[in-house]
Design a protein around this motif. Structure first.
Motif, PDB file in Angstrom:
ATOM      1  N   LEU A 133     -13.045   8.627  29.488  1.00  0.00           N
ATOM      2  CA  LEU A 133     -13.110   8.400  27.866  1.00  0.00           C
ATOM      3  C   LEU A 133     -14.988   8.167  27.313  1.00  0.00           C
ATOM      4  N   PRO A 190     -17.101   7.927  24.209  1.00  0.00           N
ATOM      5  CA  PRO A 190     -17.435   7.476  23.383  1.00  0.00           C
ATOM      6  C   PRO A 190     -18.548   8.304  22.366  1.00  0.00           C
ATOM      7  N   SER A 225     -13.847   9.403  15.834  1.00  0.00           N
ATOM      8  CA  SER A 225     -11.979   8.128  16.074  1.00  0.00           C
ATOM      9  C   SER A 225     -11.207   9.477  17.140  1.00  0.00           C
ATOM     10  N   GLU A 226     -11.182  10.986  17.021  1.00  0.00           N
ATOM     11  CA  GLU A 226     -11.895  11.943  18.614  1.00  0.00           C
ATOM     12  C   GLU A 226     -11.462  11.291  19.723  1.00  0.00           C
ATOM     13  N   ARG A 227     -10.629  11.516  20.799  1.00  0.00           N
ATOM     14  CA  ARG A 227     -11.120  10.972  22.164  1.00  0.00           C
ATOM     15  C   ARG A 227     -10.994  11.931  23.186  1.00  0.00           C
ATOM     16  N   THR A 234     -13.034  13.296  26.002  1.00  0.00           N
ATOM     17  CA  THR A 234     -13.160  12.609  28.165  1.00  0.00           C
ATOM     18  C   THR A 234     -14.611  13.681  27.839  1.00  0.00           C
ATOM     19  N   HIS A 236     -14.036   2.623  25.450  1.00  0.00           N
ATOM     20  CA  HIS A 236     -12.325   2.656  24.200  1.00  0.00           C
ATOM     21  C   HIS A 236     -13.233   1.916  23.211  1.00  0.00           C
TER      22      HIS A 236
END
Ligand SMILES: NC(=O)c1ccc[n+]([C@@H]2O[C@H](COP(=O)([O-])OP(=O)(O)OC[C@H]3O[C@@H](n4cnc5c(N)ncnc54)[C@H](OP(=O)(O)O)[C@@H]3O)[C@@H](O)[C@H]2O)c1
Length: 351
Positions: free
Chosen positions: A202, A204, A234-236, A238, A297
């Protein structure tokens, strides 16, 4: 602080600064921009401009007279810069600006920091309480410079007098990007393009317009002394999705090779040195390899709610805007031969 405050902005021609200036103007602030050269794009007519360089500015104190807030978004991260030049702008430039702000009794100093200065907790968690990393020789020079700039800011905060708000964004995506998107496009266009690990880590990120809005709130919200805010979508997101979004928007293939993080870091080191020898922009830098391999995260907390900001915009749309801007800029400047592999693909690539 009011929405009519006089705000002095550094880095207003850059990715972060340009969106902050737009948001500040929308909020009704009077904006002065410090610029070291005339930009290659037109400037808004209601913005006052003063000429100066953070590295050698002797006139900063005079320029800051009459301003209530400084928004410090100056300092470039793109390209393979020497440790000395990174420190000159990020550490010494910040110290110079802080001294001038204190001298002119500016009320608030809003600093654009970086999540990279923080020590992640278990499972890569970054929380409000996360501590700053120790500035060891193992860290990239940019990260060390950003840590030292924040330590200098902590000293000023401890003295009191100046309200200090540090805004730490994730990777910034959007129109005006001269760093991340051009680098990813160069990397994807390279015959030996590679991803890192499995690509499921992930990263940010934040859309530049949303960061601009958060910065304008950090400038105008009353009662924010001593605040550190993390500004990420707020989206995850990758690493693989970032690469896929760029590849799709520019009509480029995805990498066929996926290297373990250690090998990717060594490959980046070699490429950076080799391209540096001939004065060309490398398809990957050590910093990019380090960012690409992060697995973080961010847990939003109380500071974010104090500026009333929530990252809900689409980073994929921001990537489309960044790719369109990069392609148009590359065509206009015609200086980077590595773009030629994807330039003939036409305007904007696949939607
Ligand atoms: N982009 C990201 O993903 C990201 C993520 C986290 C934090 N940040 C932080 O955000 C800040 C701005 O980054 P950015 O992405 O907006 O960079 P950018 O697009 O490269 O813009 C940098 C800005 O700083 C100005 N600048 C550079 N050196 C200067 C100097 N010596 N004196 C005066 N102005 C100078 C540049 O002016 P010119 O137009 O003359 O070059 C430009 O306006 C940095 O502190 C960076 O650490 C960025």
């Amino acid at each position: 602080m009011t929405s009519h405050s006089a705000v002095f902005v550094t880095g207003g021609t850059g990715l972060v600064g340009r969106h902050a200036v737009s948001a500040l103007r929308r909020a009704g602030c009077r904006v002065t921009m410090l610029m070291r050269r005339h930009p290659d794009e037109p400037l808004p007519t209601d913005v006052r401009v003063v000429q100066g360089d953070l590295v050698r500015a002797s006139e900063l104190t005079r320029h800051l007279r009459g301003h209530e807030v400084v928004l410090h978004a100056g300092g470039s991260i793109g390209g393979a810069r020497s440790r000395r030049s990174l420190r000159a702008v990020f550490v010494e430039g910040t110290l110079r600006l802080l001294a001038a702000a204190e001298h002119q009794c500016v009320r608030r100093f809003v600093h654009v920091g970086s999540l990279s200065v923080l020590e992640p907790g278990p499972n890569g968690c970054l929380e409000s309480e996360s501590a700053m990393r120790k500035p060891t020789a193992m860290l990239p020079d940019y990260v060390r410079a950003k840590i030292d700039a924040e330590l200098a800011i902590d000293n000023v905060r401890a003295r009191g007098g100046l309200e200090v708000v540090v805004v730490r964004p994730g990777v910034v995506l959007g129109e005006g990007d001269r760093t991340t998107t051009p680098l990813l496009l160069r990397a994807l266009a390279h015959p030996f393009a590679f991803g890192i690990g499995t690509g499921a880590n992930l990263i940010p990120c934040v859309a530049a317009e949303e960061l601009g809005d958060a910065l304008a709130r950090a400038v105008t919200e009353p009662g924010l002394a001593s605040l550190c805010v993390y500004v990420t979508s707020s989206e995850r997101i990758t690493q693989r999705s970032l690469l896929e979004w760029h590849a799709a928007a520019a009509g480029l293939p995805m990498p066929r090779m996926w290297l373990p993080p250690g090998l990717a870091e060594r490959a980046a080191r070699v490429l950076e040195a080799a391209y540096g020898c001939v004065g060309a922009a490398p398809p990957v830098t050590r910093l990019a390899a380090a960012v690409g391999a992060t697995d973080l995260h961010v847990v939003p907390g109380e500071p974010e709610s104090r500026i009333g900001w929530r990252g809900t915009g689409s980073c994929r749309d921001a990537v489309r805007r960044a790719v369109a801007y990069s392609m148009a800029r590359a065509r206009r400047l015609k200086h980077d031969k590595l773009y030629s592999r994807w330039e003939p693909l036409g305007s904007g690539g696949r939607p």
